[in-house]
Design a protein around this motif. Sequence first.
Motif, PDB file in Angstrom:
ATOM      1  N   ILE A   1       0.852  -1.195   0.000  1.00 47.54           N
ATOM      2  CA  ILE A   1       0.000   0.000   0.000  1.00 47.54           C
ATOM      3  C   ILE A   1       0.885   1.242   0.000  1.00 47.54           C
ATOM      4  O   ILE A   1       1.813   1.337   0.803  1.00 47.54           O
ATOM      5  N   PRO A   2       0.618   2.190  -0.906  1.00 42.43           N
ATOM      6  CA  PRO A   2       1.437   3.406  -0.933  1.00 42.43           C
ATOM      7  C   PRO A   2       1.318   4.176   0.387  1.00 42.43           C
ATOM      8  O   PRO A   2       0.234   4.197   0.996  1.00 42.43           O
ATOM      9  N   VAL A   3       2.406   4.790   0.827  1.00 45.03           N
ATOM     10  CA  VAL A   3       2.445   5.495   2.116  1.00 45.03           C
ATOM     11  C   VAL A   3       1.300   6.502   2.235  1.00 45.03           C
ATOM     12  O   VAL A   3       0.632   6.590   3.263  1.00 45.03           O
ATOM     13  N   ASP A   4       1.040   7.261   1.169  1.00 45.63           N
ATOM     14  CA  ASP A   4       0.024   8.314   1.277  1.00 45.63           C
ATOM     15  C   ASP A   4      -1.398   7.760   1.309  1.00 45.63           C
ATOM     16  O   ASP A   4      -2.352   8.513   1.515  1.00 45.63           O
ATOM     17  N   ALA A   5      -1.562   6.461   1.124  1.00 44.59           N
ATOM     18  CA  ALA A   5      -2.911   5.872   1.156  1.00 44.59           C
ATOM     19  C   ALA A   5      -3.242   5.305   2.532  1.00 44.59           C
ATOM     20  O   ALA A   5      -4.410   5.086   2.855  1.00 44.59           O
ATOM     21  N   ILE A   6      -2.205   5.079   3.338  1.00 41.89           N
ATOM     22  CA  ILE A   6      -2.402   4.389   4.624  1.00 41.89           C
ATOM     23  C   ILE A   6      -3.466   5.089   5.485  1.00 41.89           C
ATOM     24  O   ILE A   6      -4.365   4.441   6.014  1.00 41.89           O
ATOM     25  N   ASP A   7      -3.381   6.421   5.595  1.00 45.30           N
ATOM     26  CA  ASP A   7      -4.320   7.165   6.446  1.00 45.30           C
ATOM     27  C   ASP A   7      -5.765   7.032   6.000  1.00 45.30           C
ATOM     28  O   ASP A   7      -6.679   7.157   6.802  1.00 45.30           O
TER      29      ASP A   7
ATOM     30  N   LEU B   1      -7.116   4.468   4.289  1.00 44.69           N
ATOM     31  CA  LEU B   1      -7.473   3.093   3.949  1.00 44.69           C
ATOM     32  C   LEU B   1      -8.801   2.607   4.543  1.00 44.69           C
ATOM     33  O   LEU B   1      -9.532   1.859   3.914  1.00 44.69           O
ATOM     34  N   PHE B   2      -9.094   3.064   5.757  1.00 42.17           N
ATOM     35  CA  PHE B   2     -10.292   2.581   6.448  1.00 42.17           C
ATOM     36  C   PHE B   2     -11.493   3.493   6.204  1.00 42.17           C
ATOM     37  O   PHE B   2     -12.529   3.345   6.832  1.00 42.17           O
ATOM     38  N   THR B   3     -11.338   4.448   5.290  1.00 44.57           N
ATOM     39  CA  THR B   3     -12.426   5.370   4.966  1.00 44.57           C
ATOM     40  C   THR B   3     -13.365   4.716   3.957  1.00 44.57           C
ATOM     41  O   THR B   3     -12.913   4.026   3.045  1.00 44.57           O
ATOM     42  N   ARG B   4     -14.658   4.985   4.134  1.00 42.78           N
ATOM     43  CA  ARG B   4     -15.649   4.407   3.224  1.00 42.78           C
ATOM     44  C   ARG B   4     -15.391   4.766   1.778  1.00 42.78           C
ATOM     45  O   ARG B   4     -15.140   5.938   1.473  1.00 42.78           O
ATOM     46  N   PHE B   5     -15.483   3.803   0.924  1.00 46.21           N
ATOM     47  CA  PHE B   5     -15.356   3.944  -0.532  1.00 46.21           C
ATOM     48  C   PHE B   5     -13.940   4.252  -0.989  1.00 46.21           C
ATOM     49  O   PHE B   5     -13.698   4.414  -2.170  1.00 46.21           O
ATOM     50  N   TYR B   6     -12.992   4.367  -0.048  1.00 47.08           N
ATOM     51  CA  TYR B   6     -11.629   4.667  -0.490  1.00 47.08           C
ATOM     52  C   TYR B   6     -10.987   3.427  -1.112  1.00 47.08           C
ATOM     53  O   TYR B   6     -10.989   2.353  -0.533  1.00 47.08           O
ATOM     54  N   ARG B   7     -10.452   3.587  -2.316  1.00 47.12           N
ATOM     55  CA  ARG B   7      -9.708   2.524  -2.965  1.00 47.12           C
ATOM     56  C   ARG B   7      -8.410   3.114  -3.493  1.00 47.12           C
ATOM     57  O   ARG B   7      -8.389   4.258  -3.938  1.00 47.12           O
ATOM     58  N   VAL B   8      -7.323   2.366  -3.411  1.00 44.78           N
ATOM     59  CA  VAL B   8      -6.059   2.843  -3.956  1.00 44.78           C
ATOM     60  C   VAL B   8      -6.177   2.797  -5.478  1.00 44.78           C
ATOM     61  O   VAL B   8      -6.556   1.769  -6.040  1.00 44.78           O
ATOM     62  N   ASP B   9      -5.880   3.941  -6.105  1.00 48.25           N
ATOM     63  CA  ASP B   9      -6.089   4.023  -7.545  1.00 48.25           C
ATOM     64  C   ASP B   9      -4.749   3.924  -8.285  1.00 48.25           C
ATOM     65  O   ASP B   9      -4.223   4.916  -8.756  1.00 48.25           O
ATOM     66  N   ASN B  10      -4.202   2.735  -8.306  1.00 52.10           N
ATOM     67  CA  ASN B  10      -2.938   2.518  -9.021  1.00 52.10           C
ATOM     68  C   ASN B  10      -3.197   1.644 -10.231  1.00 52.10           C
ATOM     69  O   ASN B  10      -4.094   0.811 -10.205  1.00 52.10           O
ATOM     70  N   SER B  11      -2.362   1.812 -11.242  1.00 47.03           N
ATOM     71  CA  SER B  11      -2.583   1.023 -12.446  1.00 47.03           C
ATOM     72  C   SER B  11      -2.494  -0.477 -12.147  1.00 47.03           C
ATOM     73  O   SER B  11      -3.172  -1.281 -12.758  1.00 47.03           O
ATOM     74  N   ASP B  12      -1.645  -0.844 -11.142  1.00 48.46           N
ATOM     75  CA  ASP B  12      -1.472  -2.272 -10.845  1.00 48.46           C
ATOM     76  C   ASP B  12      -2.709  -2.913 -10.237  1.00 48.46           C
ATOM     77  O   ASP B  12      -2.793  -4.124 -10.138  1.00 48.46           O
ATOM     78  N   ARG B  13      -3.660  -2.132  -9.787  1.00 48.12           N
ATOM     79  CA  ARG B  13      -4.827  -2.740  -9.135  1.00 48.12           C
ATOM     80  C   ARG B  13      -6.155  -2.219  -9.665  1.00 48.12           C
ATOM     81  O   ARG B  13      -7.186  -2.461  -9.075  1.00 48.12           O
ATOM     82  N   ARG B  14      -6.100  -1.481 -10.767  1.00 44.46           N
ATOM     83  CA  ARG B  14      -7.345  -0.901 -11.274  1.00 44.46           C
ATOM     84  C   ARG B  14      -8.331  -1.978 -11.720  1.00 44.46           C
ATOM     85  O   ARG B  14      -9.528  -1.795 -11.641  1.00 44.46           O
ATOM     86  N   LYS B  15      -7.774  -3.102 -12.177  1.00 43.46           N
ATOM     87  CA  LYS B  15      -8.652  -4.171 -12.688  1.00 43.46           C
ATOM     88  C   LYS B  15      -9.241  -5.030 -11.577  1.00 43.46           C
ATOM     89  O   LYS B  15     -10.110  -5.847 -11.820  1.00 43.46           O
TER      90      LYS B  15
END
Length: 257
Positions: free
Chosen positions: A191-197, A199-213
Motif C-alpha cells: 500500500i502506498p504510504v500516502d494511502a495508509i491514512d 485506507l479505512f475510509t468508506r469507498f476509499y480505494r487505492v487508484d494505481n494502475s497495478d490494481r485498477r482491474k
Amino acid sequence: ECYVNPIFDEGADTLRGHLFGFRDRTEEERMDEMKNEFVSIISHEIRTPLSSIMGFIEILATRSVAEDKRVKYVETIHKESLRLSNLINDFLDLQRLDSGRQAFHFQTLNAAHLLREIVEQWQGKDDHEIELHVLAEEALIYGDEERLMQVFHNLISNAIKYSPGKTKIDVTVERADGAVSIQIQDYGLGIPVDAIDKLFTRFYRVDNSDRRKIGGTGLGLSIVKEIVEAHRGTVTVDSELGIGSLFTVRLSESWEE
Ligand code: ADP
C-alpha cells in the motif's frame, strides 16, 4: 456555525438589536450531512455498474453480435452484477452498524479455533498458500463469532486479492500485552504510504494502475474497522509498496469498564 438572531422587546415588535453567536453543529445535523454524502456516493456507485449492465443488455437484445463478443459482454454483465450485489450487501452491513441495529452476540471465544476454521474455509478454494501459526492455543477473546468471522474473511480475502497467485499468506494468532493479536501478512502489492491514512475510509480505494482491474467496493476495511471498534479492539496496518502488507487486529479477553 455562525448565526445572527434578531432580538425584540418583550410584548412589542420593536427591534432591540441582534444577537451574534457561534454554536456547534448538533450531532443530528452532522449525521444528516454524513447521510447525504453517503447517499450521493452510493447512488454514483450504483449507477456506474448499472448503466454498464443496461448498455450491454441493450446491445445483446437489439443487435446480432459475434459469439466471442457475446461471451465478453455476458462476462461483463455478470461481473458488474456481482459488484452491485457486493456493494449492496456491504452497504447494508454498514447501515446496520451505524444505526446500532446490528445486534452483537458477545461470548468468550478461542481465537485459535476461530482462525483455524476460517483458514480451513479458504484452503483449497484458492491458489495462495495460507499458513496458520498458532503461538497461543489459549488465546481467548470476548466477541461476536459471526462478525469476527466477517472481519477475518475480509482481511484474508484482501490479502488474496492484492497478492499474485501462489504467494504465501501468513496468519498468526498470539498473545501480546494482555491482549490477543491476530496478524494477516501478505507478500503482494503493498500500500502506498500516502494511502495508509485513508485506507479505512468508506469507498476509499487505492487508484494505481497495478490494481485498477481488481474489483471492490472500498467498503470492506471500513466494515472491518467498525466491527473491531464495536469490540473495543484496534486494527492497524503496516505495509511497504511492492513488498506486502500486514494487518493486525488486537482484541481482549474481557472488557474493563
Ligand atoms: P476494496 O478491496 O473493496 O477496494 P477495502 O476497503 O477492503 O476495499 O480496501 C481499500 C483499499 O485498500 C483497496 O482498494 C486496496 O487498494 C487496499 N488494500 C486493502 N487490503 C490490501 C492488501 N492486503 N494489500 C494491498 N492493498 C490492500
